[in-house]
Write a protein that holds these residues in place. Sequence first.
Motif, PDB file in Angstrom:
ATOM      1  N   PHE A  21       0.799  -1.230   0.000  1.00 57.33           N
ATOM      2  CA  PHE A  21       0.000   0.000   0.000  1.00 57.33           C
ATOM      3  C   PHE A  21       0.832   1.280   0.000  1.00 57.33           C
ATOM      4  CE2 PHE A  21      -2.887  -3.146   1.869  1.00 57.33           C
ATOM      5  CZ  PHE A  21      -3.963  -3.014   1.005  1.00 57.33           C
ATOM      6  N   ASN A  22       1.940   1.292   0.720  1.00 58.61           N
ATOM      7  CA  ASN A  22       2.727   2.521   0.841  1.00 58.61           C
ATOM      8  C   ASN A  22       3.913   2.566  -0.128  1.00 58.61           C
ATOM      9  OD1 ASN A  22       0.969   3.320   2.829  1.00 58.61           O
ATOM     10  ND2 ASN A  22       2.277   2.630   4.490  1.00 58.61           N
ATOM     11  N   LYS A  23       4.665   1.490  -0.201  1.00 58.76           N
ATOM     12  CA  LYS A  23       5.835   1.464  -1.089  1.00 58.76           C
ATOM     13  C   LYS A  23       5.453   1.123  -2.523  1.00 58.76           C
ATOM     14  CE  LYS A  23       8.925   0.203   2.661  1.00 58.76           C
ATOM     15  NZ  LYS A  23       9.681  -0.899   3.275  1.00 58.76           N
ATOM     16  N   ARG A  24       4.322   0.429  -2.670  1.00 55.75           N
ATOM     17  CA  ARG A  24       3.838  -0.012  -3.994  1.00 55.75           C
ATOM     18  C   ARG A  24       4.901  -0.799  -4.743  1.00 55.75           C
ATOM     19  NH1 ARG A  24      -1.083   3.113  -5.894  1.00 55.75           N
ATOM     20  NH2 ARG A  24      -1.818   3.993  -3.956  1.00 55.75           N
ATOM     21  N   ASN A  25       5.550  -1.653  -4.001  1.00 60.04           N
ATOM     22  CA  ASN A  25       6.557  -2.543  -4.573  1.00 60.04           C
ATOM     23  C   ASN A  25       5.867  -3.887  -4.810  1.00 60.04           C
ATOM     24  OD1 ASN A  25       8.650  -4.341  -5.106  1.00 60.04           O
ATOM     25  ND2 ASN A  25      10.061  -3.324  -3.696  1.00 60.04           N
ATOM     26  N   TYR A  26       5.300  -4.050  -5.995  1.00 59.33           N
ATOM     27  CA  TYR A  26       4.469  -5.210  -6.300  1.00 59.33           C
ATOM     28  C   TYR A  26       5.270  -6.503  -6.353  1.00 59.33           C
ATOM     29  CZ  TYR A  26       1.236  -1.476  -7.260  1.00 59.33           C
ATOM     30  OH  TYR A  26       0.461  -0.357  -7.134  1.00 59.33           O
ATOM     31  N   GLU A  27       6.493  -6.429  -6.835  1.00 63.78           N
ATOM     32  CA  GLU A  27       7.334  -7.633  -6.894  1.00 63.78           C
ATOM     33  C   GLU A  27       7.642  -8.130  -5.483  1.00 63.78           C
ATOM     34  OE1 GLU A  27      11.743  -8.910  -8.474  1.00 63.78           O
ATOM     35  OE2 GLU A  27      10.659  -7.355  -9.571  1.00 63.78           O
ATOM     36  N   ALA A  28       8.031  -7.231  -4.601  1.00 68.17           N
ATOM     37  CA  ALA A  28       8.309  -7.616  -3.214  1.00 68.17           C
ATOM     38  C   ALA A  28       7.027  -8.032  -2.500  1.00 68.17           C
ATOM     39  CB  ALA A  28       8.986  -6.464  -2.468  1.00 68.17           C
ATOM     40  N   ALA A  29       5.924  -7.345  -2.772  1.00 67.09           N
ATOM     41  CA  ALA A  29       4.651  -7.668  -2.118  1.00 67.09           C
ATOM     42  C   ALA A  29       4.170  -9.062  -2.494  1.00 67.09           C
ATOM     43  CB  ALA A  29       3.602  -6.623  -2.476  1.00 67.09           C
ATOM     44  N   TYR A  37      -4.348 -16.763  -2.893  1.00 67.10           N
ATOM     45  CA  TYR A  37      -4.974 -15.799  -1.978  1.00 67.10           C
ATOM     46  C   TYR A  37      -6.473 -15.683  -2.257  1.00 67.10           C
ATOM     47  CZ  TYR A  37      -5.731 -11.091   0.024  1.00 67.10           C
ATOM     48  OH  TYR A  37      -6.184  -9.999   0.731  1.00 67.10           O
ATOM     49  N   ILE A  38      -7.261 -15.746  -1.203  1.00 67.52           N
ATOM     50  CA  ILE A  38      -8.722 -15.632  -1.300  1.00 67.52           C
ATOM     51  C   ILE A  38      -9.133 -14.273  -0.763  1.00 67.52           C
ATOM     52  CG2 ILE A  38     -10.935 -16.592  -0.574  1.00 67.52           C
ATOM     53  CD1 ILE A  38      -9.365 -19.282  -0.152  1.00 67.52           C
ATOM     54  N   GLN A  39      -9.850 -13.514  -1.574  1.00 72.84           N
ATOM     55  CA  GLN A  39     -10.261 -12.151  -1.232  1.00 72.84           C
ATOM     56  C   GLN A  39     -11.776 -12.131  -1.021  1.00 72.84           C
ATOM     57  OE1 GLN A  39     -10.308  -9.034   0.077  1.00 72.84           O
ATOM     58  NE2 GLN A  39      -8.407  -8.780  -1.046  1.00 72.84           N
ATOM     59  N   HIS A  40     -12.231 -11.819   0.202  1.00 72.17           N
ATOM     60  CA  HIS A  40     -13.658 -11.769   0.516  1.00 72.17           C
ATOM     61  C   HIS A  40     -14.240 -10.363   0.446  1.00 72.17           C
ATOM     62  CE1 HIS A  40     -14.035 -15.976   1.787  1.00 72.17           C
ATOM     63  NE2 HIS A  40     -12.816 -15.830   2.299  1.00 72.17           N
ATOM     64  N   SER A  41     -13.417  -9.346   0.271  1.00 73.50           N
ATOM     65  CA  SER A  41     -13.914  -7.974   0.235  1.00 73.50           C
ATOM     66  C   SER A  41     -14.831  -7.762  -0.961  1.00 73.50           C
ATOM     67  CB  SER A  41     -12.745  -6.993   0.156  1.00 73.50           C
ATOM     68  OG  SER A  41     -13.239  -5.673   0.050  1.00 73.50           O
ATOM     69  N   ALA A  42     -15.949  -7.119  -0.723  1.00 70.69           N
ATOM     70  CA  ALA A  42     -16.897  -6.818  -1.800  1.00 70.69           C
ATOM     71  C   ALA A  42     -16.372  -5.737  -2.726  1.00 70.69           C
ATOM     72  CB  ALA A  42     -18.232  -6.380  -1.200  1.00 70.69           C
ATOM     73  N   HIS A  43     -15.297  -5.060  -2.338  1.00 70.75           N
ATOM     74  CA  HIS A  43     -14.756  -3.934  -3.099  1.00 70.75           C
ATOM     75  C   HIS A  43     -13.568  -4.300  -3.974  1.00 70.75           C
ATOM     76  CE1 HIS A  43     -17.252  -1.529  -0.452  1.00 70.75           C
ATOM     77  NE2 HIS A  43     -16.709  -2.178   0.550  1.00 70.75           N
ATOM     78  N   ILE A  44     -13.142  -5.570  -3.902  1.00 70.27           N
ATOM     79  CA  ILE A  44     -11.901  -5.967  -4.568  1.00 70.27           C
ATOM     80  C   ILE A  44     -12.152  -7.213  -5.413  1.00 70.27           C
ATOM     81  CG2 ILE A  44      -9.490  -6.631  -4.208  1.00 70.27           C
ATOM     82  CD1 ILE A  44      -9.666  -5.265  -1.444  1.00 70.27           C
ATOM     83  N   GLU A  45     -11.621  -7.208  -6.620  1.00 67.51           N
ATOM     84  CA  GLU A  45     -11.714  -8.377  -7.499  1.00 67.51           C
ATOM     85  C   GLU A  45     -11.012  -9.571  -6.846  1.00 67.51           C
ATOM     86  OE1 GLU A  45     -13.316  -8.609 -10.470  1.00 67.51           O
ATOM     87  OE2 GLU A  45     -14.021  -6.548 -10.290  1.00 67.51           O
ATOM     88  N   LEU A  51      -6.368  -7.629  -5.808  1.00 72.15           N
ATOM     89  CA  LEU A  51      -5.885  -6.662  -4.821  1.00 72.15           C
ATOM     90  C   LEU A  51      -4.795  -5.779  -5.416  1.00 72.15           C
ATOM     91  CD1 LEU A  51      -5.675  -5.493  -1.958  1.00 72.15           C
ATOM     92  CD2 LEU A  51      -4.108  -7.382  -1.420  1.00 72.15           C
ATOM     93  N   PHE A  52      -3.810  -6.382  -6.051  1.00 72.54           N
ATOM     94  CA  PHE A  52      -2.697  -5.613  -6.607  1.00 72.54           C
ATOM     95  C   PHE A  52      -3.190  -4.647  -7.685  1.00 72.54           C
ATOM     96  CE2 PHE A  52       1.294  -8.277  -5.476  1.00 72.54           C
ATOM     97  CZ  PHE A  52       0.817  -8.474  -4.194  1.00 72.54           C
ATOM     98  N   ASN A  53      -4.122  -5.099  -8.527  1.00 74.02           N
ATOM     99  CA  ASN A  53      -4.661  -4.224  -9.576  1.00 74.02           C
ATOM    100  C   ASN A  53      -5.440  -3.057  -8.982  1.00 74.02           C
ATOM    101  OD1 ASN A  53      -3.507  -5.711 -11.640  1.00 74.02           O
ATOM    102  ND2 ASN A  53      -5.323  -6.974 -11.944  1.00 74.02           N
ATOM    103  N   SER A  57      -4.472   1.005  -9.421  1.00 79.73           N
ATOM    104  CA  SER A  57      -5.434   1.962  -9.983  1.00 79.73           C
ATOM    105  C   SER A  57      -5.714   3.156  -9.075  1.00 79.73           C
ATOM    106  CB  SER A  57      -6.758   1.246 -10.293  1.00 79.73           C
ATOM    107  OG  SER A  57      -7.464   0.946  -9.094  1.00 79.73           O
ATOM    108  N   THR A  58      -5.215   3.133  -7.836  1.00 78.03           N
ATOM    109  CA  THR A  58      -5.482   4.233  -6.906  1.00 78.03           C
ATOM    110  C   THR A  58      -4.360   5.266  -6.977  1.00 78.03           C
ATOM    111  OG1 THR A  58      -4.395   3.086  -5.075  1.00 78.03           O
ATOM    112  CG2 THR A  58      -6.771   2.753  -5.304  1.00 78.03           C
ATOM    113  N   PRO A  59      -4.661   6.507  -6.587  1.00 79.93           N
ATOM    114  CA  PRO A  59      -3.625   7.545  -6.606  1.00 79.93           C
ATOM    115  C   PRO A  59      -2.447   7.164  -5.706  1.00 79.93           C
ATOM    116  CG  PRO A  59      -5.782   8.486  -6.144  1.00 79.93           C
ATOM    117  CD  PRO A  59      -5.937   6.995  -6.105  1.00 79.93           C
ATOM    118  N   GLY A  60      -1.262   7.527  -6.120  1.00 82.96           N
ATOM    119  CA  GLY A  60      -0.059   7.229  -5.354  1.00 82.96           C
ATOM    120  C   GLY A  60      -0.025   7.876  -3.983  1.00 82.96           C
TER     121      GLY A  60
END
Length: 132
Positions: A21-29, A37-45, A51-53, A57-60
Amino acid sequence: MPKTTPEQNKALVLEAFDTLFNKRNYEAAAMFWSDTYIQHSAHIEPGRDGLFNLIRSTPGILRYEHQLMSPRATTSSSTDAFQEPASVSWVAADIVRIENGRLAEHWDVLQDEATKGESKSGLPMFGDRFTA
């Protein structure tokens, strides 16, 4: 499967969330989130890619700020504030299941952070001051 301590789980979740979320280092994340990974949030694909996408898509300027955590042996729940300037901050209660040292499953509850005018108690949701 090796046992982990609550402190290890807390450190894992905090480092994972900061990395994504803060560093936005997707490779390390990607090392912190399970391939299945199973995502139950109604707001996330679905899945890790969902989650990564979303974060891509959010402002830095969107920031994750940890407030409170109650780690358990294989789960960790935390209450967080996600802040985006010129917008309402979100307060999130996250529950994460950890499996084999990686985040395997996630549930959340989100709400807008109350302003001073909205707070019936007159107190901020976290800390000693209102963010808006």
